[in-house]
Scaffold this motif. Structure first.
Motif, mmCIF file in Angstrom:
data_model
loop_
_atom_site.group_PDB
_atom_site.id
_atom_site.type_symbol
_atom_site.label_atom_id
_atom_site.label_comp_id
_atom_site.label_asym_id
_atom_site.label_seq_id
_atom_site.Cartn_x
_atom_site.Cartn_y
_atom_site.Cartn_z
ATOM 1 N N SER A 53 0.834 -1.209 0.000
ATOM 2 C CA SER A 53 0.000 0.000 0.000
ATOM 3 C C SER A 53 0.863 1.252 0.000
ATOM 4 C CB SER A 53 -0.934 0.004 1.201
ATOM 5 O OG SER A 53 -0.209 0.095 2.412
ATOM 6 N N LYS A 54 0.259 2.372 -0.409
ATOM 7 C CA LYS A 54 0.980 3.634 -0.450
ATOM 8 C C LYS A 54 0.024 4.778 -0.140
ATOM 9 C CE LYS A 54 0.572 3.888 -5.509
ATOM 10 N NZ LYS A 54 1.341 3.996 -6.784
ATOM 11 N N SER A 55 0.597 5.932 0.178
ATOM 12 C CA SER A 55 -0.207 7.099 0.546
ATOM 13 C C SER A 55 0.020 8.232 -0.443
ATOM 14 C CB SER A 55 0.157 7.576 1.951
ATOM 15 O OG SER A 55 1.476 8.116 1.957
ATOM 16 N N ALA A 56 -0.906 9.190 -0.410
ATOM 17 C CA ALA A 56 -0.730 10.425 -1.170
ATOM 18 C C ALA A 56 0.352 11.278 -0.515
ATOM 19 C CB ALA A 56 -2.046 11.195 -1.215
ATOM 20 N N MET A 57 0.801 12.285 -1.239
ATOM 21 C CA MET A 57 1.783 13.220 -0.691
ATOM 22 C C MET A 57 1.192 13.890 0.547
ATOM 23 S SD MET A 57 4.922 14.025 -1.753
ATOM 24 C CE MET A 57 4.847 13.734 -3.518
ATOM 25 N N HIS A 58 1.991 13.961 1.618
ATOM 26 C CA HIS A 58 1.525 14.574 2.865
ATOM 27 C C HIS A 58 2.722 15.145 3.607
ATOM 28 C CE1 HIS A 58 2.463 10.332 3.822
ATOM 29 N NE2 HIS A 58 2.930 10.825 4.967
ATOM 30 N N GLN A 59 2.428 15.855 4.692
ATOM 31 C CA GLN A 59 3.467 16.609 5.394
ATOM 32 C C GLN A 59 3.491 16.244 6.875
ATOM 33 O OE1 GLN A 59 2.856 20.947 5.958
ATOM 34 N NE2 GLN A 59 4.775 21.182 4.841
ATOM 35 N N HIS A 60 4.706 16.173 7.437
ATOM 36 C CA HIS A 60 4.889 16.004 8.878
ATOM 37 C C HIS A 60 5.830 17.090 9.391
ATOM 38 C CE1 HIS A 60 3.110 11.970 8.946
ATOM 39 N NE2 HIS A 60 3.847 11.665 7.901
ATOM 40 N N PRO A 61 5.609 17.592 10.597
ATOM 41 C CA PRO A 61 6.638 18.415 11.250
ATOM 42 C C PRO A 61 7.755 17.500 11.763
ATOM 43 C CG PRO A 61 4.819 18.039 12.750
ATOM 44 C CD PRO A 61 4.420 17.401 11.436
ATOM 45 N N ASP A 62 8.735 18.048 12.478
ATOM 46 C CA ASP A 62 9.739 17.202 13.122
ATOM 47 C C ASP A 62 9.009 16.112 13.897
ATOM 48 O OD1 ASP A 62 11.587 18.980 12.158
ATOM 49 O OD2 ASP A 62 12.121 19.832 14.101
ATOM 50 N N SER A 63 9.499 14.879 13.806
ATOM 51 C CA SER A 63 8.765 13.754 14.375
ATOM 52 C C SER A 63 9.721 12.691 14.915
ATOM 53 C CB SER A 63 7.866 13.100 13.315
ATOM 54 O OG SER A 63 6.985 14.030 12.728
ATOM 55 N N MET A 64 9.166 11.807 15.736
ATOM 56 C CA MET A 64 9.849 10.602 16.198
ATOM 57 C C MET A 64 8.956 9.418 15.874
ATOM 58 S SD MET A 64 12.671 9.545 17.905
ATOM 59 C CE MET A 64 13.191 10.754 19.147
ATOM 60 N N VAL A 65 9.506 8.416 15.203
ATOM 61 C CA VAL A 65 8.726 7.241 14.855
ATOM 62 C C VAL A 65 9.306 6.017 15.561
ATOM 63 C CG1 VAL A 65 10.068 6.812 12.741
ATOM 64 C CG2 VAL A 65 7.761 5.847 12.970
ATOM 65 N N ILE A 66 8.416 5.189 16.103
ATOM 66 C CA ILE A 66 8.785 3.919 16.713
ATOM 67 C C ILE A 66 8.138 2.813 15.889
ATOM 68 C CG2 ILE A 66 8.719 2.480 18.781
ATOM 69 C CD1 ILE A 66 10.394 5.041 19.080
ATOM 70 N N SER A 67 8.960 1.962 15.293
ATOM 71 C CA SER A 67 8.454 0.895 14.443
ATOM 72 C C SER A 67 8.102 -0.324 15.293
ATOM 73 C CB SER A 67 9.509 0.512 13.389
ATOM 74 O OG SER A 67 9.025 -0.505 12.549
ATOM 75 N N ALA A 97 11.178 17.828 9.658
ATOM 76 C CA ALA A 97 9.956 18.168 8.937
ATOM 77 C C ALA A 97 10.140 17.975 7.439
ATOM 78 C CB ALA A 97 9.567 19.611 9.238
ATOM 79 N N GLY A 98 9.066 17.528 6.778
ATOM 80 C CA GLY A 98 9.157 17.343 5.343
ATOM 81 C C GLY A 98 7.842 16.894 4.738
ATOM 82 N N THR A 99 7.810 16.892 3.399
ATOM 83 C CA THR A 99 6.645 16.466 2.644
ATOM 84 C C THR A 99 7.037 15.285 1.770
ATOM 85 O OG1 THR A 99 5.778 18.719 2.600
ATOM 86 C CG2 THR A 99 4.889 17.182 0.978
ATOM 87 N N HIS A 100 6.233 14.226 1.781
ATOM 88 C CA HIS A 100 6.565 13.030 1.019
ATOM 89 C C HIS A 100 5.331 12.152 0.856
ATOM 90 C CE1 HIS A 100 7.382 11.749 5.306
ATOM 91 N NE2 HIS A 100 6.463 10.877 4.942
ATOM 92 N N SER A 101 5.423 11.206 -0.046
ATOM 93 C CA SER A 101 4.496 10.083 -0.096
ATOM 94 C C SER A 101 5.211 8.884 0.522
ATOM 95 C CB SER A 101 4.095 9.773 -1.541
ATOM 96 O OG SER A 101 5.242 9.402 -2.296
ATOM 97 N N SER A 102 4.446 7.869 0.925
ATOM 98 C CA SER A 102 5.039 6.683 1.552
ATOM 99 C C SER A 102 4.462 5.438 0.896
ATOM 100 C CB SER A 102 4.742 6.645 3.055
ATOM 101 O OG SER A 102 5.161 7.821 3.699
ATOM 102 N N ALA A 103 5.325 4.441 0.691
ATOM 103 C CA ALA A 103 4.880 3.167 0.130
ATOM 104 C C ALA A 103 5.537 2.036 0.895
ATOM 105 C CB ALA A 103 5.230 3.083 -1.346
ATOM 106 N N ASN A 104 4.754 1.064 1.307
ATOM 107 C CA ASN A 104 5.288 -0.124 1.968
ATOM 108 C C ASN A 104 5.785 -1.075 0.883
ATOM 109 O OD1 ASN A 104 5.805 -2.482 3.341
ATOM 110 N ND2 ASN A 104 3.800 -2.645 4.311
#
Length: 223
Positions: A53-67, A97-104
């Protein structure tokens, strides 16, 4: 200010707000992002991408992700470039921070917890170097926060009325019995993997290992 100029300024503000909303992952990729908690300083998102699956282009501020699962993700930018990122299960990453799309691009689902930092600049809270009754390992760090993998000893007990000068996001890594009471509210005692709890700075709380064995979880300590 002349009426036409005032209208132009208003239009720009409205347009800018619309662009931000249009790039909000919860709005444009709601099948992948669910808001778990939000206040003036942070937003906590549950992330879920099925294989392929994949997402549309979107934006996040500075973030921390835990997988929470082994993850292989391809991030695409508006200029057509892409970058692949691999994260093992129970790992952390600080992202600017940045703007991107994401795909698994892996073969299994990607599940994660994403903490977005909403303030204009990092806070000034002193983050812990150690915690009584816990072992700590740094998973990821950045200007705004540090993520730790924590193991609470079987006898761990943080007394009622305990406070910290930093925000905490607690993420369970396994089913456990950890009693957590916030500011006199009913205690949360049963945790499953991926459960999340926010503890604000200066908020009185009590926590205790009730399971009789070590408990593993992640704490994101936010300045």
């Amino acid at each position: 200010m002349k009426p036409c100029k005032a209208l132009s300024v208003v239009a720009l503000v409205v347009l800018g707000s619309a662009i931000v909303l249009a790039q909000d992952p919860v709005r444009v990729a709601s099948s992948h992002y669910k808001s778990l908690f939000e206040n003036a300083d942070v937003r906590i998102l549950q992330v879920d991408y099925a294989a392929g699956s994949k997402s549309a282009m979107h934006q996040h501020p500075d973030s921390m992700v835990i997988s929470l699962t082994p993850s292989r993700v391809r991030f695409g930018t508006a200029d057509g470039k892409s970058q692949d990122s691999d994260m093992p299960s129970d790992s952390g990453m600080y992202t600017p921070a940045g703007t991107h799309s994401s795909a698994n691009i892996g073969t299994t689902s990607v599940k994660a917890v994403l903490v977005e930092f909403k303030t204009a600049a990092p806070g000034t809270g002193a983050l812990p170097a150690s915690r009584p009754g816990m072992t700590m390992k740094v998973l990821a760090e950045g200007p705004r926060a540090t993520a730790y993998r924590m193991t609470a000893d079987p006898t761990f007990h943080e007394a009622a009325g305990s406070k910290h000068d930093y925000d905490q996001v607690v993420i369970a890594l396994a089913p456990s019995k950890m009693s957590l009471t916030l500011d006199g509210k009913p205690a949360k005692t049963n945790w499953t993997r991926g459960d999340v709890q926010f503890i604000g700075r200066g908020v009185a709380h009590e926590s205790q290992n009730m399971g009789g064995k070590p408990i593993d979880y992640v704490i994101i300590a936010i300045r």
